[in-house]
Motif scaffolding. Sequence first.
Motif, PDB file in Angstrom:
ATOM      1  N   GLU A   1       3.264  -1.011   4.120  1.00 10.47           N
ATOM      2  CA  GLU A   1       2.897   0.358   3.793  1.00 10.47           C
ATOM      3  C   GLU A   1       4.147   1.159   3.457  1.00 10.47           C
ATOM      4  O   GLU A   1       5.160   1.042   4.152  1.00 10.47           O
ATOM      5  CB  GLU A   1       2.200   1.037   4.982  1.00 10.47           C
ATOM      6  CG  GLU A   1       0.759   0.663   5.170  1.00 10.47           C
ATOM      7  CD  GLU A   1       0.117   1.442   6.315  1.00 10.47           C
ATOM      8  OE1 GLU A   1       0.803   2.321   6.901  1.00 10.47           O
ATOM      9  OE2 GLU A   1      -1.054   1.177   6.631  1.00 10.47           O
TER      10      GLU A   1
ATOM     11  N   GLY B   1      -4.807  -1.827   6.033  1.00 13.07           N
ATOM     12  CA  GLY B   1      -3.991  -2.776   6.789  1.00 13.07           C
ATOM     13  C   GLY B   1      -4.749  -3.528   7.861  1.00 13.07           C
ATOM     14  O   GLY B   1      -4.528  -4.732   8.073  1.00 13.07           O
TER      15      GLY B   1
ATOM     16  N   SER C   1      -6.151   5.766   3.030  1.00 13.59           N
ATOM     17  CA  SER C   1      -5.446   4.609   2.464  1.00 13.59           C
ATOM     18  C   SER C   1      -4.955   3.660   3.549  1.00 13.59           C
ATOM     19  O   SER C   1      -5.052   2.435   3.412  1.00 13.59           O
ATOM     20  CB  SER C   1      -4.244   5.085   1.628  1.00 13.59           C
ATOM     21  OG  SER C   1      -4.662   5.890   0.544  1.00 13.59           O
ATOM     22  N   ARG C   2      -4.438   4.217   4.633  1.00 12.62           N
ATOM     23  CA  ARG C   2      -3.874   3.407   5.721  1.00 12.62           C
ATOM     24  C   ARG C   2      -4.876   2.401   6.291  1.00 12.62           C
ATOM     25  O   ARG C   2      -4.492   1.371   6.837  1.00 12.62           O
ATOM     26  CB  ARG C   2      -3.404   4.309   6.863  1.00 12.62           C
ATOM     27  CG  ARG C   2      -2.077   4.998   6.623  1.00 12.62           C
ATOM     28  CD  ARG C   2      -1.580   5.598   7.929  1.00 12.62           C
ATOM     29  NE  ARG C   2      -0.281   6.216   7.779  1.00 12.62           N
ATOM     30  CZ  ARG C   2      -0.080   7.523   7.721  1.00 12.62           C
ATOM     31  NH1 ARG C   2      -1.118   8.356   7.802  1.00 12.62           N
ATOM     32  NH2 ARG C   2       1.129   8.018   7.588  1.00 12.62           N
TER      33      ARG C   2
ATOM     34  N   ASN D   1       0.851  -1.190   0.000  1.00 16.75           N
ATOM     35  CA  ASN D   1       0.000   0.000   0.000  1.00 16.75           C
ATOM     36  C   ASN D   1       0.887   1.240   0.000  1.00 16.75           C
ATOM     37  O   ASN D   1       1.543   1.548   0.999  1.00 16.75           O
ATOM     38  CB  ASN D   1      -0.912  -0.025   1.233  1.00 16.75           C
ATOM     39  CG  ASN D   1      -1.936   1.091   1.233  1.00 16.75           C
ATOM     40  OD1 ASN D   1      -1.999   1.905   0.323  1.00 16.75           O
ATOM     41  ND2 ASN D   1      -2.746   1.133   2.289  1.00 16.75           N
TER      42      ASN D   1
END
Length: 373
Positions: free
Chosen positions: A334, A324, A320-321, A306
């Motif tokens: 990441e 996970g 976006s994070r 990612n």
Amino acid sequence: MSDQENQTSRFARDMAANAEKMFKATQLIANTRDEDVAIGTTPKHLMMRRDKVELFHYEPMAEATAKTPVLLAYGLIGRYTMADLQPDRSLVRSLLSKGLDLWLIDWGQPGRTERWLKIDDYVDDYIDAAVDRIAQETGHDKITLLGICEGGVFTTCYTALHPEKVKNLVITITPIDFHADVKDKAAHHGFLNLWTRSLDPDDIDKLVDTYGVLPGEFMSSVFSMMTPMRSLTKYNVDLIDVVDDEAKFMNFLRMEKWLADRPHHPGGAAKQWLKDLYQENRLVDGSFELSGRRVDLKSITAPVLNVFALDDHIIPPDCSRALGAKIGSTDYTEIPLPGGHVGLFVSSKSQGKLSQSIADWLVARDANPGSEA
């Protein structure tokens, strides 16, 4: 001479110099041909066409390092050419130069006739057909998916629904939690999220039903409003700054060409994108459905990379994070990189970091098939 007279004299000289530069800019633009600012020029071959969607295979540029084919999917909001803007600012060329076997799915230019197309069609029909064709051509049962922005949402959904066909998933600047912008402390991050959530769902339906699409021109105006001062000054201040440097001047024109080539977004998919995802946040809460099946992010067991931009005002990092904590894979990486939403791909500073990070990660997993959960 008084200070006021000095200031007046300097102002007059600056105005004259700027007028001269603007005249030079108009001459340069008048003498520039369309082919001089060609974008998306990396050599590729058409392998399949399905409706307006095309599958391409890029010509190799180096000895293979990771043998697993990589399918690049951009979003419907813009054109894939952002990842191949010019030879020295091209994620595509950089990945090819590092020995990756790169394929591209090009959504084409949807119009009113595509108003019924939904994200279901893009994920379960077009991407699935492309994956099967690549498998047929290469002999690989599984391939790597590389999604950018909305294309990252498509590839994430595909990986959740078709885990048996995906070896690795790489997403860049991709929204997963569409409401995570509320955690972002940067005042200029998340305007698009906030604006979209403020829309009345009935107004979205009226706009899309009237045109059959979410017009590209409409989205261009929305993005312009996100950076109003830059939008107002780029054709005078920015243009004046680069007119004496041919390379920078051509960079400016190529970026403007990409911005002007914003396609329409098919109606059915646009309603899902704006209402189901941006407004109702269905992907992250597990209620998003495609083709009658729930997209369960826990079904993603392939290795996941990612990559997001730390100063992305369109897709804030926290959006976006969120991936996970939602997937079932034990191999999750990441990589936060400096830069903005588009700058991550076209900035000379980020070119090497982005492509090298992706290539290194993929090569390591190609050499270690057991990395898959």
